[in-house]
Scaffold this motif. Structure first.
Motif, PDB file in Angstrom:
ATOM      1  N   ALA A 194       0.821  -1.216   0.000  1.00 11.86           N
ATOM      2  CA  ALA A 194       0.000   0.000   0.000  1.00 11.86           C
ATOM      3  C   ALA A 194       0.852   1.262   0.000  1.00 11.86           C
ATOM      4  O   ALA A 194       0.394   2.329  -0.442  1.00 11.86           O
ATOM      5  CB  ALA A 194      -0.943  -0.002   1.205  1.00 11.86           C
ATOM      6  N   LEU A 195       2.098   1.162   0.462  1.00 12.15           N
ATOM      7  CA  LEU A 195       3.000   2.316   0.449  1.00 12.15           C
ATOM      8  C   LEU A 195       3.554   2.591  -0.943  1.00 12.15           C
ATOM      9  O   LEU A 195       4.065   3.680  -1.205  1.00 12.15           O
ATOM     10  CB  LEU A 195       4.152   2.086   1.428  1.00 12.15           C
ATOM     11  CG  LEU A 195       3.812   2.168   2.913  1.00 12.15           C
ATOM     12  CD1 LEU A 195       4.970   1.621   3.749  1.00 12.15           C
ATOM     13  CD2 LEU A 195       3.494   3.599   3.322  1.00 12.15           C
ATOM     14  N   GLY A 196       3.487   1.611  -1.839  1.00 16.00           N
ATOM     15  CA  GLY A 196       3.993   1.807  -3.197  1.00 16.00           C
ATOM     16  C   GLY A 196       4.431   0.491  -3.801  1.00 16.00           C
ATOM     17  O   GLY A 196       4.892  -0.420  -3.097  1.00 16.00           O
ATOM     18  N   ALA A 197       4.321   0.386  -5.133  1.00 12.82           N
ATOM     19  CA  ALA A 197       4.608  -0.875  -5.815  1.00 12.82           C
ATOM     20  C   ALA A 197       6.066  -1.292  -5.707  1.00 12.82           C
ATOM     21  O   ALA A 197       6.384  -2.477  -5.839  1.00 12.82           O
ATOM     22  CB  ALA A 197       4.206  -0.754  -7.286  1.00 12.82           C
ATOM     23  N   ASP A 198       6.978  -0.327  -5.470  1.00 15.38           N
ATOM     24  CA  ASP A 198       8.401  -0.648  -5.375  1.00 15.38           C
ATOM     25  C   ASP A 198       8.837  -1.028  -3.967  1.00 15.38           C
ATOM     26  O   ASP A 198       9.973  -1.467  -3.773  1.00 15.38           O
ATOM     27  CB  ASP A 198       9.255   0.541  -5.849  1.00 15.38           C
ATOM     28  CG  ASP A 198       9.325   0.649  -7.365  1.00 15.38           C
ATOM     29  OD1 ASP A 198       9.064  -0.363  -8.043  1.00 15.38           O
ATOM     30  OD2 ASP A 198       9.632   1.736  -7.863  1.00 15.38           O
ATOM     31  N   LEU A 199       7.960  -0.832  -2.971  1.00 16.04           N
ATOM     32  CA  LEU A 199       8.370  -1.104  -1.591  1.00 16.04           C
ATOM     33  C   LEU A 199       8.733  -2.567  -1.351  1.00 16.04           C
ATOM     34  O   LEU A 199       9.771  -2.857  -0.742  1.00 16.04           O
ATOM     35  CB  LEU A 199       7.272  -0.662  -0.625  1.00 16.04           C
ATOM     36  CG  LEU A 199       7.492   0.630   0.144  1.00 16.04           C
ATOM     37  CD1 LEU A 199       8.627   0.525   1.135  1.00 16.04           C
ATOM     38  CD2 LEU A 199       7.691   1.796  -0.794  1.00 16.04           C
ATOM     39  N   PRO A 200       7.909  -3.538  -1.801  1.00 15.65           N
ATOM     40  CA  PRO A 200       8.271  -4.932  -1.512  1.00 15.65           C
ATOM     41  C   PRO A 200       9.643  -5.322  -2.036  1.00 15.65           C
ATOM     42  O   PRO A 200      10.448  -5.926  -1.316  1.00 15.65           O
ATOM     43  CB  PRO A 200       7.144  -5.719  -2.203  1.00 15.65           C
ATOM     44  CG  PRO A 200       5.972  -4.795  -2.188  1.00 15.65           C
ATOM     45  CD  PRO A 200       6.568  -3.434  -2.415  1.00 15.65           C
ATOM     46  N   VAL A 201       9.957  -4.977  -3.289  1.00 21.29           N
ATOM     47  CA  VAL A 201      11.257  -5.385  -3.828  1.00 21.29           C
ATOM     48  C   VAL A 201      12.394  -4.661  -3.128  1.00 21.29           C
ATOM     49  O   VAL A 201      13.480  -5.228  -2.932  1.00 21.29           O
ATOM     50  CB  VAL A 201      11.302  -5.181  -5.359  1.00 21.29           C
ATOM     51  CG1 VAL A 201      11.445  -3.717  -5.743  1.00 21.29           C
ATOM     52  CG2 VAL A 201      12.435  -6.003  -5.976  1.00 21.29           C
ATOM     53  N   CYS A 202      12.164  -3.412  -2.717  1.00 20.42           N
ATOM     54  CA  CYS A 202      13.218  -2.673  -2.010  1.00 20.42           C
ATOM     55  C   CYS A 202      13.503  -3.283  -0.643  1.00 20.42           C
ATOM     56  O   CYS A 202      14.627  -3.137  -0.136  1.00 20.42           O
ATOM     57  CB  CYS A 202      12.842  -1.203  -1.876  1.00 20.42           C
ATOM     58  SG  CYS A 202      12.994  -0.271  -3.433  1.00 20.42           S
TER      59      CYS A 202
END
Length: 285
Positions: free
Chosen positions: A133-141
Motif C-alpha cells: 500500500a506504500l507503493g509498488a516498489d516497496l516490496p522489492v526494495c
C-alpha cells in the motif's frame, strides 16, 4: 541514545515488461531489479514523536511532513506493531527523486528495517499488504541488495540466479518524466514476459540476455522527453558500454559495463560532454 544508520541503495530496473492491466487500472509488470552502491544515507534515533530532517544535494522538494514516504512508512510500522515511541529520522539525499530508480521507495524500505530494530519489533515482511500500500516498489526494495524478479503489480517477488560481476553508469538528464503520463502514453499493454535469467552466465552472456529484453516504458518516455533518447544514444556510442537502456519509467538511463574501472571511465566521458546531467558510476550489489 542509540542511533541506527543505514544506506538506501538505488534500485535499477534492468528490464521492465508490461504484460497486462487489471480491471482496477494497475499494470502487470515483469522486471529484473538490481541495486547499486550509489545510495541515500539515513539514520534513526528514538524520540517522543516522529520527525524528519532532510539534507544533501537532492534535498530540494523533499517534504518533511506526514506526506514524506519515510514518515508514512514509520507511521505504518508503528500502527501495525502497536509502538508508542517515535523517532527522529534523517535523510541525506544523494539520489535524484522521481527519476525511475526508486529512491523514495528504497528510503522507505530502509526506514521500516531501521525502525523495527530501533523499536525492537518484528519487521514487516515484503508480503504484508501494508507494505504494498506504500507503493509498488516497496516490496522489492525490502529485498535489497538481492537482485530479484518483480512481477504482478510489484507484489510477486522471485529469486533469480546470481548476476555476474558488473557495473552500471547511471545517467539522468535534468528532466522529469511523470510515471502516470508515461503509462498513459503506452500503446501496448499486453507484451510478453521477460525471459528467465539463466544460471551461470558470465558477463558477455548476461549482456546478450539483457539485450534481448525490453523496457516497454522507454518508447513513451522518449516521446515525452527526447533527452532520454539522447542519454541512451550517448551511452551506446561508447565502446565500453555493452547494453544501454532506461530504468523504470525514467528518466534515469543506464549503461552496463564490465567493472567499476570501465564505469568510472565512461562516467567521466559522459559528464564532460553533458555537465548538467547527473552521472554516477555504480557497482551492482
Amino acid at each position: 541514545m542509540a542511533t541506527i544508520k543505514a544506506i538506501a541503495p538505488a534500485k535499477v530496473n534492468l528490464t521492465l515488461h508490461v504484460t497486462g492491466q487489471r480491471d482496477d487500472g494497475y499494470h502487470l509488470l515483469d522486471s529484473l531489479v538490481v541495486f547499486t552502491d550509489v545510495a541515500d544515507r539515513l539514520s534513526a534515533t528514538i524520540a517522543p514523536d516522529l520527525r524528519i530532517s532532510v539534507s544533501g544535494p537532492f534535498s530540494g522538494g523533499i517534504p518533511t511532513d506526514h506526506t514524506n514516504l519515510m514518515m508514512r512508512a514509520a507511521e505504518v510500522l508503528r500502527s501495525v506493531r502497536g509502538v508508542k515511541q517515535g523517532a527522529t529520522l534523517t535523510l541525506e539525499k544523494h539520489l535524484p527523486h522521481a527519476a525511475g530508480i526508486g529512491s523514495g521507495s528504497s528510503d522507505a524500505a530502509v526506514t521500516l528495517a531501521m525502525l523495527a530494530g530501533l523499536w525492537g519489533v518484528p519487521p514487516l515482511p515484503a508480503t504484508a499488504p501494508e507494505v504494498l500500500a506504500l507503493g509498488a516498489d516497496l516490496p522489492v526494495c525490502l529485498r535489497a541488495p538481492t537482485p530479484t524478479r518483480m512481477s504482478g503489480i510489484g507484489d510477486v517477488l522471485t529469486a533469480v540466479p546470481q548476476v555476474p560481476e558488473c557495473a552500471l553508469v547511471l545517467v539522468r538528464p535534468p528532466i522529469d518524466v511523470p510515471t502516470a503520463t508515461v503509462f498513459k502514453a503506452l500503446a501496448k499493454k499486453d507484451g510478453g514476459p521477460m525471459e528467465p535469467l539463466p544460471e551461470g552466465l558470465d558477463f558477455d552472456g548476461f549482456a546478450r540476455w539483457l539485450a534481448r529484453q525490453r523496457n516497454d516504458l522507454q518508447a513513451p518516455a522518449e516521446k515525452i522527453a527526447p533527452e532520454v533518447s539522447e542519454a541512451i544514444a550517448k551511452l551506446k556510442s561508447l565502446p565500453a558500454v555493452s547494453v544501454a537502456g532506461m530504468s523504470g519509467s525514467g528518466a534515469t538511463c543506464f549503461g552496463l559495463v564490465k567493472d567499476m574501472a570501465a564505469a568510472r571511465h565512461v562516467a567521466r566521458i559522459v559528464q564532460v560532454s553533458q555537465m548538467n546531467w547527473w552521472v554516477a558510476p555504480a557497482a551492482v550489489l
